[in-house]
Write an enzyme that holds these catalytic residues in place. Structure first.
Site, short mmCIF file in Angstrom:
data_model
loop_
_atom_site.label_atom_id
_atom_site.label_comp_id
_atom_site.label_asym_id
_atom_site.label_seq_id
_atom_site.Cartn_x
_atom_site.Cartn_y
_atom_site.Cartn_z
N SER A 162 0.80 -1.15 -0.01
CA SER A 162 0.06 0.02 -0.05
C SER A 162 0.86 1.45 -0.15
O SER A 162 0.32 2.33 -0.38
CB SER A 162 -1.05 -0.03 1.25
OG SER A 162 -0.48 0.16 2.33
N LYS A 214 0.65 4.38 6.95
CA LYS A 214 0.50 5.36 5.95
C LYS A 214 1.04 6.86 5.96
O LYS A 214 1.73 7.16 6.80
CB LYS A 214 -1.08 5.46 6.17
CG LYS A 214 -1.80 4.17 5.98
CD LYS A 214 -1.93 3.36 4.69
CE LYS A 214 -2.78 2.15 4.94
NZ LYS A 214 -2.76 1.45 3.79
#
Length: 272
Positions: free
Chosen positions: A42, A113
Site C-alpha cells: 500500500s 500510511k
C-alpha cells in the site's frame, strides 16, 4: 552437595539474566523504537514489501498505543496501557507528509500510511488528485514504476499492474507522480487504474484526529474508507505509535531471515 547448589545457582542466574534482558528490551521497545516489517504494497514505491524499519516513538510522545502487544499471553496495548485513556505524554504534533505507524481504531492492528489531513482540514480526492482545503495538490508525472509480476512477501501477494494482465516474471508497471504538499514536502505516488476511490466526498478531519492515505493510491485501505467499511477512517491522535524515518534493510524473499534476498540499494534508506 556444593556442586548441586552451584548448578542450581547457575540456572537461577541464567533465568535472571534472560528476565532482565527481556525487561530492558521491553522498555526500549516501549519508549524509543519499535521494529516494523512492511507486509503489503500500500505504500509503494516509498516502502516495499519486505522493508524492515524502526519506528521512532519519541517523535509524537507516548500514549496507550506506545505499549507493545503480547498476543502469546492474550495482552494487547489497550489491556496493558488503557489506563492512559486519551492522554498523550510529551506530545509532539505530526506534520503533513510524515509516514506514521498507528493502531487501527477498531481492530488494533498496526498500519503504516502517510499523513494527508491535519485536524480541521478538508480532504477530497477528484480524479485521483487530492484537494486539500479546497486547493488541488500538485502531481507532476515522473515516469514509470516497474516491478516483476511475482508473488511477494510471506503472504505471496501479487502486485496490481496498470499495464493490465501480464504473465509470471513479466514487467508490471504503474504510472509514477511526484506529489507536493503545501508545506513543500514531496513524495512519490503511484496510479494503477481508474476506480471508485479516485473520487470521494469531502472529508472534514475532526479535532484530535488525522487523515491517512497510502502512496500506492489504488491499492490502499486508508482514511478514504470508514472503519465499518474496511478502512481506517479518521485516526485519533492517541492511536499514533510513531514516525517511520529510515529503512534498515529490505528482503525481497518470503522471510526477512533470507539474507541472500536482501535488496542492496535499501540499506539505511531515508523514508521520504
Amino acid at each position: 552437595m556444593a556442586a548441586k547448589e552451584k548448578s542450581q545457582n547457575g540456572v537461577i542466574e541464567t533465568i535472571k539474566t534472560i528476565v532482565y534482558a527481556l525487561l530492558i528490551a521491553g522498555v526500549f521497545r516501549t519508549l524509543f523504537f519499535q521494529p516494523f516489517w512492511i507486509p503489503s504494497g500500500s505504500m509503494k514505491e516509498t516502502l516495499l514489501i519486505g522493508d524492515f524499519l524502526f519506528v521512532n516513538k519519541m517523535a509524537y510522545g507516548y500514549s496507550y498505543a506506545s505499549c507493545p502487544s503480547i498476543p502469546a499471553v492474550g495482552l494487547d496495548a489497550q489491556a496493558l496501557c488503557g489506563f492512559m485513556g486519551d492522554d498523550r505524554i510529551l506530545a509532539g504534533q505530526p506534520e503533513r507528509g510524515d509516514v506514521v505507524v498507528f493502531r487501527h481504531p477498531v481492530s488494533g492492528a498496526d498500519f503504516i500510511k502517510r499523513v494527508v489531513g491535519l485536524p480541521g482540514d478538508t480532504v477530497q480526492v477528484r480524479d485521483g488528485q487530492i484537494v486539500l482545503n479546497g486547493t488541488p495538490v500538485p502531481q507532476d508525472p515522473a515516469g514509470t514504476f516497474t516491478e516483476v509480476f511475482d508473488r511477494q512477501g510471506p503472504q505471496g501477494l501479487l502486485p496490481r499492474c496498470e499495464s493490465g494482465a501480464v504473465g509470471q516474471g513479466a514487467a508490471c508497471t504503474k504510472s509514477r507522480f511526484v506529489e507536493t504538499f503545501p508545506n513543500g514536502e514531496e513524495h512519490v505516488v503511484l496510479n494503477v487504474a481508474v476506480q471508485q476511490s479516485d473520487n470521494t466526498p469531502v472529508y472534514r478531519v475532526p479535532e484530535g484526529h488525522y487523515f491517512f492515505m497510502g502512496d500506492n493510491r489504488d491499492n490502499s485501505s486508508d482514511s478514504r474508507l470508514a472503519q465499518v467499511a474496511g478502512g481506517v477512517g479518521y485516526v485519533p491522535f492517541e492511536n499514533l505509535i510513531g514516525r517511520a524515518d529510515r529503512i534498515m534493510f529490505s528482503s525481497a524473499g518470503r522471510s526477512m531471515l533470507f539474507f541472500w534476498t536482501w535488496r542492496s540499494d535499501r540499506y539505511f534508506k531515508r523514508i521520504e
